[in-house]
Design an enzyme around this catalytic site. Structure first.
Site, PDB file in Angstrom:
ATOM      1  N   GLU A  90       0.843  -1.200   0.000  1.00  0.00           N
ATOM      2  CA  GLU A  90       0.000   0.000   0.000  1.00  0.00           C
ATOM      3  C   GLU A  90       0.878   1.251   0.000  1.00  0.00           C
ATOM      4  OE1 GLU A  90      -3.273   0.368  -0.538  1.00  0.00           O
ATOM      5  OE2 GLU A  90      -2.449   2.383  -0.681  1.00  0.00           O
TER       6      GLU A  90
ATOM      7  N   VAL B  45      11.292  19.780  11.062  1.00  0.00           N
ATOM      8  CA  VAL B  45      11.901  19.332  12.319  1.00  0.00           C
ATOM      9  C   VAL B  45      12.320  17.856  12.232  1.00  0.00           C
ATOM     10  CG1 VAL B  45       9.560  18.951  13.202  1.00  0.00           C
ATOM     11  CG2 VAL B  45      11.446  19.077  14.821  1.00  0.00           C
TER      12      VAL B  45
ATOM     13  N   CYS C  13       6.016   4.669   9.273  1.00  0.00           N
ATOM     14  CA  CYS C  13       6.630   3.930   8.151  1.00  0.00           C
ATOM     15  C   CYS C  13       8.102   4.234   7.869  1.00  0.00           C
ATOM     16  CB  CYS C  13       5.822   4.184   6.888  1.00  0.00           C
ATOM     17  SG  CYS C  13       4.204   3.402   6.946  1.00  0.00           S
TER      18      CYS C  13
ATOM     19  N   ARG D 288       2.472   8.200  15.777  1.00  0.00           N
ATOM     20  CA  ARG D 288       3.591   7.261  15.848  1.00  0.00           C
ATOM     21  C   ARG D 288       4.866   7.895  15.275  1.00  0.00           C
ATOM     22  NH1 ARG D 288       0.799   2.017  13.214  1.00  0.00           N
ATOM     23  NH2 ARG D 288      -0.218   3.670  12.018  1.00  0.00           N
TER      24      ARG D 288
ATOM     25  N   GLU E  10      -0.855   8.955   5.143  1.00  0.00           N
ATOM     26  CA  GLU E  10      -1.880   9.378   6.088  1.00  0.00           C
ATOM     27  C   GLU E  10      -2.184  10.860   5.889  1.00  0.00           C
ATOM     28  OE1 GLU E  10      -1.066   7.955  10.067  1.00  0.00           O
ATOM     29  OE2 GLU E  10      -0.448   6.032   9.237  1.00  0.00           O
TER      30      GLU E  10
ATOM     31  N   LYS F  91       2.097  14.584  11.124  1.00  0.00           N
ATOM     32  CA  LYS F  91       1.851  15.503  10.013  1.00  0.00           C
ATOM     33  C   LYS F  91       0.432  16.001  10.164  1.00  0.00           C
ATOM     34  CE  LYS F  91       0.944  13.599   5.890  1.00  0.00           C
ATOM     35  NZ  LYS F  91       0.900  12.670   4.721  1.00  0.00           N
TER      36      LYS F  91
ATOM     37  N   LYS G  58       8.219  -1.499  -2.242  1.00  0.00           N
ATOM     38  CA  LYS G  58       7.619  -0.733  -1.146  1.00  0.00           C
ATOM     39  C   LYS G  58       8.706  -0.154  -0.231  1.00  0.00           C
ATOM     40  CE  LYS G  58       4.994   1.105   1.663  1.00  0.00           C
ATOM     41  NZ  LYS G  58       4.131   2.260   1.387  1.00  0.00           N
TER      42      LYS G  58
HETATM   43  P1  NAD Z   1      -2.039  -0.468  12.626  1.00  0.00           P
HETATM   44  O1  NAD Z   1      -1.262  -0.779  13.844  1.00  0.00           O
HETATM   45  O2  NAD Z   1      -2.821   0.803  12.541  1.00  0.00           O
HETATM   46  O3  NAD Z   1      -3.090  -1.646  12.374  1.00  0.00           O
HETATM   47  C1  NAD Z   1      -2.760  -3.012  12.439  1.00  0.00           C
HETATM   48  C2  NAD Z   1      -3.917  -3.763  13.098  1.00  0.00           C
HETATM   49  O4  NAD Z   1      -3.688  -5.168  13.003  1.00  0.00           O
HETATM   50  C3  NAD Z   1      -4.083  -3.479  14.588  1.00  0.00           C
HETATM   51  O5  NAD Z   1      -5.369  -2.943  14.825  1.00  0.00           O
HETATM   52  C4  NAD Z   1      -3.904  -4.855  15.265  1.00  0.00           C
HETATM   53  O6  NAD Z   1      -4.755  -5.054  16.370  1.00  0.00           O
HETATM   54  C5  NAD Z   1      -4.254  -5.793  14.135  1.00  0.00           C
HETATM   55  N1  NAD Z   1      -3.723  -7.150  14.290  1.00  0.00           N
HETATM   56  C6  NAD Z   1      -2.445  -7.521  14.572  1.00  0.00           C
HETATM   57  N2  NAD Z   1      -2.349  -8.862  14.579  1.00  0.00           N
HETATM   58  C7  NAD Z   1      -3.578  -9.361  14.308  1.00  0.00           C
HETATM   59  C8  NAD Z   1      -4.112 -10.683  14.173  1.00  0.00           C
HETATM   60  N3  NAD Z   1      -3.328 -11.762  14.289  1.00  0.00           N
HETATM   61  N4  NAD Z   1      -5.422 -10.826  13.898  1.00  0.00           N
HETATM   62  C9  NAD Z   1      -6.220  -9.748  13.750  1.00  0.00           C
HETATM   63  N5  NAD Z   1      -5.766  -8.471  13.851  1.00  0.00           N
HETATM   64  C10 NAD Z   1      -4.457  -8.285  14.124  1.00  0.00           C
HETATM   65  O7  NAD Z   1      -1.031  -0.563  11.404  1.00  0.00           O
HETATM   66  P2  NAD Z   1      -1.130   0.196   9.993  1.00  0.00           P
HETATM   67  O8  NAD Z   1      -0.610   1.572  10.107  1.00  0.00           O
HETATM   68  O9  NAD Z   1      -2.478  -0.036   9.415  1.00  0.00           O
HETATM   69  O10 NAD Z   1      -0.061  -0.626   9.155  1.00  0.00           O
HETATM   70  C11 NAD Z   1      -0.301  -1.942   8.725  1.00  0.00           C
HETATM   71  C12 NAD Z   1       0.767  -2.345   7.721  1.00  0.00           C
HETATM   72  O11 NAD Z   1       0.678  -1.506   6.562  1.00  0.00           O
HETATM   73  C13 NAD Z   1       2.200  -2.202   8.219  1.00  0.00           C
HETATM   74  O12 NAD Z   1       2.965  -3.245   7.684  1.00  0.00           O
HETATM   75  C14 NAD Z   1       2.649  -0.884   7.631  1.00  0.00           C
HETATM   76  O13 NAD Z   1       4.029  -0.837   7.435  1.00  0.00           O
HETATM   77  C15 NAD Z   1       1.936  -0.866   6.311  1.00  0.00           C
HETATM   78  N6  NAD Z   1       1.673   0.474   5.773  1.00  0.00           N
HETATM   79  C16 NAD Z   1       1.265   1.489   6.586  1.00  0.00           C
HETATM   80  C17 NAD Z   1       0.977   2.741   6.054  1.00  0.00           C
HETATM   81  C18 NAD Z   1       0.528   3.886   6.924  1.00  0.00           C
HETATM   82  O14 NAD Z   1       0.474   5.001   6.438  1.00  0.00           O
HETATM   83  N7  NAD Z   1       0.189   3.661   8.188  1.00  0.00           N
HETATM   84  C19 NAD Z   1       1.092   2.944   4.681  1.00  0.00           C
HETATM   85  C20 NAD Z   1       1.495   1.888   3.884  1.00  0.00           C
HETATM   86  C21 NAD Z   1       1.785   0.661   4.439  1.00  0.00           C
HETATM   87  C1  UDX Z   2       4.598   7.500   3.847  1.00  0.00           C
HETATM   88  C2  UDX Z   2       4.641   7.420   2.320  1.00  0.00           C
HETATM   89  O1  UDX Z   2       4.525   8.730   1.767  1.00  0.00           O
HETATM   90  C3  UDX Z   2       3.514   6.527   1.803  1.00  0.00           C
HETATM   91  O2  UDX Z   2       3.600   6.386   0.403  1.00  0.00           O
HETATM   92  C4  UDX Z   2       3.629   5.179   2.474  1.00  0.00           C
HETATM   93  O3  UDX Z   2       2.565   4.338   2.048  1.00  0.00           O
HETATM   94  C5  UDX Z   2       3.612   5.308   3.985  1.00  0.00           C
HETATM   95  O4  UDX Z   2       4.665   6.203   4.404  1.00  0.00           O
HETATM   96  P1  UDX Z   2       3.149   8.833   5.629  1.00  0.00           P
HETATM   97  O5  UDX Z   2       4.231   8.448   6.567  1.00  0.00           O
HETATM   98  O6  UDX Z   2       1.756   8.565   6.003  1.00  0.00           O
HETATM   99  O7  UDX Z   2       3.380   8.132   4.203  1.00  0.00           O
HETATM  100  O8  UDX Z   2       3.240  10.415   5.326  1.00  0.00           O
HETATM  101  P2  UDX Z   2       4.256  11.306   4.447  1.00  0.00           P
HETATM  102  O9  UDX Z   2       3.437  12.329   3.765  1.00  0.00           O
HETATM  103  O10 UDX Z   2       5.114  10.479   3.593  1.00  0.00           O
HETATM  104  O11 UDX Z   2       5.133  12.049   5.542  1.00  0.00           O
HETATM  105  C6  UDX Z   2       6.079  11.374   6.347  1.00  0.00           C
HETATM  106  C7  UDX Z   2       6.824  12.353   7.214  1.00  0.00           C
HETATM  107  O12 UDX Z   2       7.727  13.148   6.449  1.00  0.00           O
HETATM  108  C8  UDX Z   2       5.912  13.347   7.939  1.00  0.00           C
HETATM  109  O13 UDX Z   2       6.366  13.539   9.258  1.00  0.00           O
HETATM  110  C9  UDX Z   2       6.055  14.601   7.118  1.00  0.00           C
HETATM  111  O14 UDX Z   2       5.786  15.758   7.864  1.00  0.00           O
HETATM  112  C10 UDX Z   2       7.513  14.514   6.716  1.00  0.00           C
HETATM  113  N1  UDX Z   2       7.825  15.301   5.501  1.00  0.00           N
HETATM  114  C11 UDX Z   2       7.261  14.961   4.309  1.00  0.00           C
HETATM  115  C12 UDX Z   2       8.708  16.364   5.576  1.00  0.00           C
HETATM  116  O15 UDX Z   2       9.228  16.674   6.647  1.00  0.00           O
HETATM  117  N2  UDX Z   2       8.996  17.077   4.433  1.00  0.00           N
HETATM  118  C13 UDX Z   2       8.448  16.776   3.220  1.00  0.00           C
HETATM  119  O16 UDX Z   2       8.755  17.454   2.236  1.00  0.00           O
HETATM  120  C14 UDX Z   2       7.550  15.679   3.158  1.00  0.00           C
END
Ligand code: NAD
Ligand code: UDX
Length: 478
Positions: free
Chosen positions: A163, A272, A278, A348, A167, A341, A222
């Site tokens: 993905e 900052v 991630c 986190r 955010e 952000k 990724k």
């Molecule tokens: P998150 O912590 O918000 O959500 C994960 C959920 O999985 C939790 O609610 C947890 O309770 C649940 N879980 C864990 N083990 C489980 C199990 N065995 N059965 C059922 N539920 C279970 O995490 P997230 O931010 O959604 O990230 C998920 C994955 O996606 C990570 O690998 C992350 O690196 C990736 N990812 C995150 C983002 C982002 O912006 N947050 C973007 C791209 C990819």
């Molecule tokens: C990132 C990737 O952009 C996304 O593609 C991936 O799926 C998950 O990780 P995210 O962490 O949600 O997304 O937000 P992002 O907009 O990438 O910002 C990450 C951090 O970098 C934030 O703290 C943001 O404030 C900072 N940032 C971003 C800067 O300080 N300067 C910039 O120019 C851009």
């Protein structure tokens, strides 16, 4: 008639929730069940008051309203969802390990392994298993081996579909994705599963945006994408330090270099420091993999991106202490923003946590206002960092919980948080901060009234005119 397609997604977090909601919205003929072991989270996803959803994202409420109860369901019934599903997305968290081998570096795959074993246990037919979580390259191999070893009766096809949403813009990123990446092996099972997953996204995205690769390229793309994005932020942040010594202005530099179409203008905002769940985690994961495959030079190259980010967060905090006459003990430092952000409630790895931690070492009073973050979250973030600070290799002292609660106050209203402050630090770029009555804020502060703008959202001319001692990132009055 065709059999109805069922999707299960394990993990109802920042990725599973929004991603599955958008899929359900566009595919009314597919039933989508999002499951999680966390009951509170599932209850919040089912809350009739959409302000109580566990994830804040612009536009998410509207999508939930449309699909929830129609073909989108949130449940804790892991077994039932696996039984019903043809396609199972794994979207559980993959945080940095905080114990044992690879502590502070490797991805902790225990949640992925656990849900893999649950899939094997409850499967009652052939399943397509899709990695949605960000995983080390070759994880699909481990998932397949576990599934086959635990359940020899059914056949499993493991695909990678990472993905790329960010955010704060998750819904827009999903609705208008630059691309969707799907990795499969070239067996007939693999290719037919690939077509199935691809056809889901083709409900709303043009075919050309669905990229098909082998599994390992997909997994590693990724980590590479996040490493390259974070690298841009660390690179411009490195230059910001040099700007502050020389009278160059980093915003002017970003603009100038960004007009070069080879460089491009995005992701060049000095700050900052980057946060979020991630970037740091994925680069450390990449670094660990390189060491594992005996590529120490490659590991070191990427690790430097995280080190530069640590340097930037530290530099910001140290500058506050230095500017406030070398002591912040007993002084009121007000934080605007705590989220990593704008437009998200996610905190986190937010830079705010690290800056606060550093100032607390000097016994500053931290007064926080963030439009979407509550008091308990702020305290828990600080306690968590104290517990696992080794990840960033800081040799800091940990304060007792009562002292943290005593020194840190969180407000529902910005003007109360800013009243009687010795200094204001802007940690998140929320739009509303720009439109505050800065004259009134100035009048209610101790003088000299310092503002440390970690996001460069205010302008020096305006702030200086009011009387503030204003410092942005990467520009200095010499
Ligand atoms: P998150 O912590 O918000 O959500 C994960 C959920 O999985 C939790 O609610 C947890 O309770 C649940 N879980 C864990 N083990 C489980 C199990 N065995 N059965 C059922 N539920 C279970 O995490 P997230 O931010 O959604 O990230 C998920 C994955 O996606 C990570 O690998 C992350 O690196 C990736 N990812 C995150 C983002 C982002 O912006 N947050 C973007 C791209 C990819
Ligand atoms: C990132 C990737 O952009 C996304 O593609 C991936 O799926 C998950 O990780 P995210 O962490 O949600 O997304 O937000 P992002 O907009 O990438 O910002 C990450 C951090 O970098 C934030 O703290 C943001 O404030 C900072 N940032 C971003 C800067 O300080 N300067 C910039 O120019 C851009």
């Amino acid at each position: 008639s065709k059999k109805k397609l069922y999707i299960a997604c394990i993990g109802a977090g920042y990725v599973g929730g929004p991603t599955m909601s958008v899929i359900a919205k566009h595919c009314p003929e597919i039933d989508v069940e999002v499951v999680d072991v966390n009951k509170d989270r599932i209850n919040a996803w089912n809350d009739s008051n959409l302000d109580n959803l566990p994830v804040y994202e612009p536009g998410l409420k509207e999508v939930i309203q449309k699909a929830r109860g129609r073909n989108l369901f949130f449940t804790t019934d892991v077994k039932g969802a696996i039984e019903r599903a043809d396609i199972i997305f794994i979207s559980v968290n993959t945080p940095t390990k905080v114990y044992g081998e690879g502590k502070g570096m490797a991805a902790d795959l225990k949640y992925v392994e656990l849900c893999t074993r649950q899939i094997a246990k409850y499967s009652n037919g052939d399943k397509i298993v899709v990695e949605k979580s960000t995983l080390p390259v070759r994880t699909a191999e481990s998932i397949r081996r576990i599934l086959e070893a635990e359940d020899s009766k059914h056949s499993f096809t493991v695909l990678s579909n990472p993905e790329f949403l960010a955010e704060g813009t998750a819904i827009d990123d999903l609705e208008n994705a630059d691309r969707v990446l799907i990795g499969s092996d070239e067996t007939p099972f693999g290719l037919s599963a690939l077509e199935k997953i691809s056809s889901i996204y083709e409900h709303w995205l043009p075919k050309e945006r669905v990229l098909k690769t082998n599994v390992w390229s997909s997994e590693l793309s990724k980590l590479t994408a996040n490493a390259m994005l974070a690298q841009r932020v660390s690179s411009i942040n490195a230059i910001s330090a040099l700007c502050e010594q020389t009278g160059a202005d980093v915003a002017e530099i970003s603009h100038a270099i960004g007009m070069d179409s080879r460089i491009g203008s995005k992701f060049l905002n000095a700050s900052v420091g980057f946060g979020g769940s991630c970037f740091q985690k994925d680069i450390l994961n990449l670094t660990y993999l390189c060491r594992y495959f005996n590529l120490p030079e490659v590991a070191e190259y990427w690790e430097q991106v995280v080190k530069m980010n640590d340097y930037q967060k530290n530099r910001f905090a140290n500058n506050i202490i230095k500017t406030l006459f070398n002591t912040v003990s007993g002084k009121k430092i007000s934080f605007l923003g705590w989220a990593f952000k704008k437009d998200t409630n996610d905190t986190r790895e937010s830079a705010a946590i690290y800056v606060a931690d550093k100032l607390l070492q000097d016994r500053a009073e931290i007064h926080v206002y963030d439009p979407k973050v509550n008091s308990e979250q702020v305290i828990q973030d600080l306690l968590y960092l104290q517990k696992y600070r080794f990840v960033n290799n800081h040799d800091f002292e940990s304060l007792p919980e009562e002292e943290v609660r005593d020194l840190v106050k969180v407000y529902n209203d910005p003007y109360s948080a800013l009243k009687d402050a010795h200094a204001i630090a802007i940690l998140t770029e929320w739009d509303e901060f720009k439109s505050y009555n800065w004259q009134e804020i100035y009048d209610n502060m101790h003088k000299p009234a310092f503002v440390f703008d970690g996001r460069n959202i205010l302008t020096r001319t305006m702030m200086s005119k009011i009387g503030f001692k204003y410092q942005g990132i990467g520009s200095a009055e010499l």
